[in-house]
Write an enzyme that holds these catalytic residues in place. Structure first.
Site, short mmCIF file in Angstrom:
data_model
loop_
_atom_site.label_atom_id
_atom_site.label_comp_id
_atom_site.label_asym_id
_atom_site.label_seq_id
_atom_site.Cartn_x
_atom_site.Cartn_y
_atom_site.Cartn_z
N GLY A 1 0.82 -1.22 0.00
CA GLY A 1 0.00 0.00 0.00
C GLY A 1 0.84 1.26 0.00
O GLY A 1 2.06 1.22 0.16
N GLY B 1 2.60 3.83 1.46
CA GLY B 1 3.14 4.12 2.78
C GLY B 1 3.77 5.50 2.87
O GLY B 1 4.00 6.02 3.96
N ASP C 1 8.55 6.32 7.81
CA ASP C 1 8.08 7.62 8.30
C ASP C 1 7.14 8.32 7.32
O ASP C 1 6.65 9.42 7.59
CB ASP C 1 9.28 8.53 8.62
CG ASP C 1 10.20 8.72 7.41
OD1 ASP C 1 9.83 8.27 6.31
OD2 ASP C 1 11.27 9.33 7.59
N GLY C 2 6.93 7.71 6.15
CA GLY C 2 6.03 8.34 5.17
C GLY C 2 6.64 9.52 4.45
O GLY C 2 5.97 10.20 3.67
N ARG D 1 3.24 14.07 -8.33
CA ARG D 1 3.40 13.17 -9.47
C ARG D 1 2.07 13.04 -10.22
O ARG D 1 1.02 13.00 -9.61
CB ARG D 1 3.86 11.82 -8.93
CG ARG D 1 3.96 10.73 -9.95
CD ARG D 1 4.86 9.61 -9.45
NE ARG D 1 4.15 8.64 -8.62
CZ ARG D 1 4.74 7.53 -8.14
NH1 ARG D 1 6.02 7.28 -8.37
NH2 ARG D 1 4.06 6.68 -7.42
N ASP E 1 4.50 -4.64 -7.37
CA ASP E 1 3.85 -3.40 -6.90
C ASP E 1 4.44 -2.18 -7.59
O ASP E 1 3.93 -1.07 -7.41
CB ASP E 1 3.99 -3.26 -5.38
CG ASP E 1 5.43 -3.36 -4.91
OD1 ASP E 1 6.07 -4.38 -5.19
OD2 ASP E 1 5.91 -2.40 -4.29
N ASP F 1 7.48 4.44 -10.35
CA ASP F 1 8.28 4.20 -9.14
C ASP F 1 9.78 4.14 -9.45
O ASP F 1 10.42 3.08 -9.40
CB ASP F 1 7.80 2.95 -8.39
CG ASP F 1 6.57 3.26 -7.54
OD1 ASP F 1 6.06 4.39 -7.65
OD2 ASP F 1 6.14 2.40 -6.77
P1 AMP Z 1 8.93 0.93 -3.24
O1 AMP Z 1 10.18 1.61 -2.86
O2 AMP Z 1 8.09 1.75 -4.15
O3 AMP Z 1 9.12 -0.46 -3.81
O4 AMP Z 1 8.09 0.78 -1.87
C1 AMP Z 1 7.70 -0.44 -1.31
C2 AMP Z 1 6.76 -0.23 -0.14
O5 AMP Z 1 7.42 0.44 0.94
C3 AMP Z 1 5.53 0.61 -0.46
O6 AMP Z 1 4.43 0.06 0.25
C4 AMP Z 1 5.91 1.97 0.07
O7 AMP Z 1 4.78 2.74 0.37
C5 AMP Z 1 6.71 1.61 1.33
N1 AMP Z 1 7.64 2.67 1.72
C6 AMP Z 1 8.78 3.01 1.10
N2 AMP Z 1 9.37 4.05 1.71
C7 AMP Z 1 8.60 4.38 2.77
C8 AMP Z 1 8.69 5.37 3.80
N3 AMP Z 1 9.69 6.25 3.88
N4 AMP Z 1 7.70 5.39 4.71
C9 AMP Z 1 6.68 4.52 4.67
N5 AMP Z 1 6.55 3.58 3.73
C10 AMP Z 1 7.50 3.48 2.78
MG MG Z 2 6.66 1.29 -5.15
#
Ligand code: AMP
Ligand code: MG
Length: 480
Positions: A88, A90, A122-123, A174, A246, A256
């Protein structure tokens, strides 16, 4: 100047289990980094208002514009082959959708604070990945590759901690045809929620593939879009770096941008991502990984493809879905020949030209020649300079010349239109990030401007240069 955006949020209207309503978290001191005025205008938006106080407040997450219905999208995914039933958004929040001259698009903030999907994160995002995605996604758009876009970026005036370092926080605004991923289908398939899968399928067909009649036709369309997309990446020496399910959009856009990179020296085994220790997402593996991901999508769609609940119907669904996935190979190979043949200046390349193309690539790999400079050099008459041993080129060139002699004149001009002079080279992206982290955004803006016109650079344009050995970037990081 007030910012008005014509929101029409079709994803927010899907049932509650598709998303979690979540407003962005305000930040201390928003500061605009860049507004993509050209894209804003193409979307029918007021670029000046976007650059103004309301705009920066919106990008930073301090102002939710009228009509937005901010939410975090639910999705699952296979990460490096390992299954995660819940990922999801994040660190991203979908503000909503606008119906623009470019069609219906999502406006999403990335780095705008925690959501229920943040787990231990941390989002937030730091400046580095925000600038990297801005530069590379806009470069891809200028190169004609389907991609999400960067509409604006802002600093937050707050620090984020990464690897024990305090770094400047930033948010990216974005734009995407949608943020629906293979992993979105997997989220519902894993929960055996066939009703949601049907709603999602209908939503995606209406939005991206209006001609597709039913789930099998949707699968066919996504397979075809991905075959074309991966061929585009290969023809540019682009390595996505994290082709998890994802991170694959069903729209067929590149999405991404994490530890992505354009190759300098050509070699099919090239990997940049620090977390890809097995080379799963190496340059040459990208087509087969796309097939693997599409097979996951196919298996999600099986309950919808099957005519009824019988064993025979299930078996028939597996057969037609498998056939759909198998079509990737032919579509991809045809797109690959079209792209690489055009790079050699051919007007109507065919499978018969494959040995000529592969012979050049083999020589480039042996010599570790610069991918972008060799192809650009073909049309400029200096490709041979890119080989340490010019004989590697000289023994190939006569076959190419003979093939060109059978083709229409004007190959140089054709090649100049498909072989870029300027790509977002890793050392330039890195340089822009390092300078911006120290407060100087001039290198970022200069690189961004150069990337907007990748095909018509002067011969001595500094952005064309390959890195010196000491400038060479060996590793790229997710850097969330
Ligand atoms: P990705 O880097 O796009 O493959 O991210 C994989 C998952 O990790 C996704 O669910 C993102 O929302 C989550 N995510 C990556 N970085 C963060 C962050 N700094 N805080 C919270 N969730 C994160
Ligand atoms: Mg991603």
């Amino acid at each position: 100047m007030t910012l008005t955006l014509p929101f029409d949020n079709s994803y927010a209207r899907l049932p509650a289990r598709f998303h979690v309503r979540q407003a962005p978290a305000p930040v201390k001191a928003p500061g605009m980094i860049a507004v993509n005025a050209g894209l804003a205008r193409a979307l029918g938006l007021d670029a000046e208002a976007l650059a103004g106080p309301d705009g920066v407040a919106m990008v930073a997450g301090n102002l939710v514009p009228g009509g937005a219905e901010p939410l975090a999208q639910a999705y699952a995914g296979h990460q490096f082959g390992g299954w995660s039933p819940q990922l999801g958004d994040g660190r991203a929040i979908l503000l909503g959708e606008i119906v623009s001259p470019l069609g219906r698009v999502d406006l999403q903030l990335k780095g705008s604070g925690p959501t229920p999907f943040s787990r231990r994160g941390d989002g937030r995002a730091w400046l580095g990945p925000v600038l990297r995605e801005y530069l590379v996604s806009e470069a891809m758009a200028a190169l004609g590759v389907p991609t999400t876009r960067a509409l604006a970026a802002a600093t937050t005036g707050e620090s984020v901690i990464r690897d024990g370092r305090a770094l400047p926080g930033a948010v990216l605004l974005r734009v995407a045809a949608s943020h629906i991923r293979v992993g979105t289908f997997q989220f519902f398939a894993a929960r055996q929620d066939t009703e949601a899968l049907q709603l999602l399928t209908d939503h995606v067909i209406a939005r991206h593939y209006p001609g597709a009649e039913g789930p099998l036709a949707l699968l066919d369309a996504v397979v075809a879009a991905q075959a074309r997309l991966i061929a585009e990446w290969m023809a540019l020496g682009f390595i996505h770096g994290v082709m998890n399910t994802d991170n694959m959009a069903v729209s067929g856009e590149t999405i991404d941008y994490g530890p992505c990179a354009f190759m300098d020296e050509y070699h099919p085994d090239t990997v940049f991502s620090s977390i890809d220790s097995q080379g799963r997402y190496a340059y040459a593996n990208q087509p087969q990984i796309a097939v693997w991901n599409l097979a996951q999508l196919a298996s999600c769609l099986l309950p919808l493809i099957a005519e009824d609940d019988s064993e025979a119907a299930a078996q028939a669904a597996v057969e037609v879905a498998t056939a759909s996935i198998h079509r990737f190979a032919d579509l991809y190979q045809a797109a690959w020949i079209a792209k690489f043949g055009a790079k050699l200046g051919l007007t109507a390349p065919t499978e018969a030209d494959r040995p000529l193309i592969e012979a050049l690539l083999t020589r480039m790999a042996v010599e570790r020649a610069d991918f972008t400079r060799v192809f650009r050099g073909l049309g400029e008459g200096r490709a041979r300079d890119e080989f340490t041993d010019p004989a590697a080129f000289d023994t190939w060139a006569p076959d190419w010349q003979a093939r060109l002699a059978q083709d229409a004149p004007g190959a140089e001009a054709r090649m100049a239109g498909v072989n870029p002079a300027i790509i977002p080279r890793n050392h330039r992206v890195e340089e822009a990030i390092v300078a911006a982290t120290a407060g100087d955004f001039a290198p970022f803006h200069a690189l961004n401007a150069a990337l907007a016109a990748p095909f018509d650079a002067a011969a001595d344009d500094p952005f064309r240069a390959a890195p010196w050995p000491e400038q060479r970037v060996q590793r790229t990081y997710c850097g969330t």
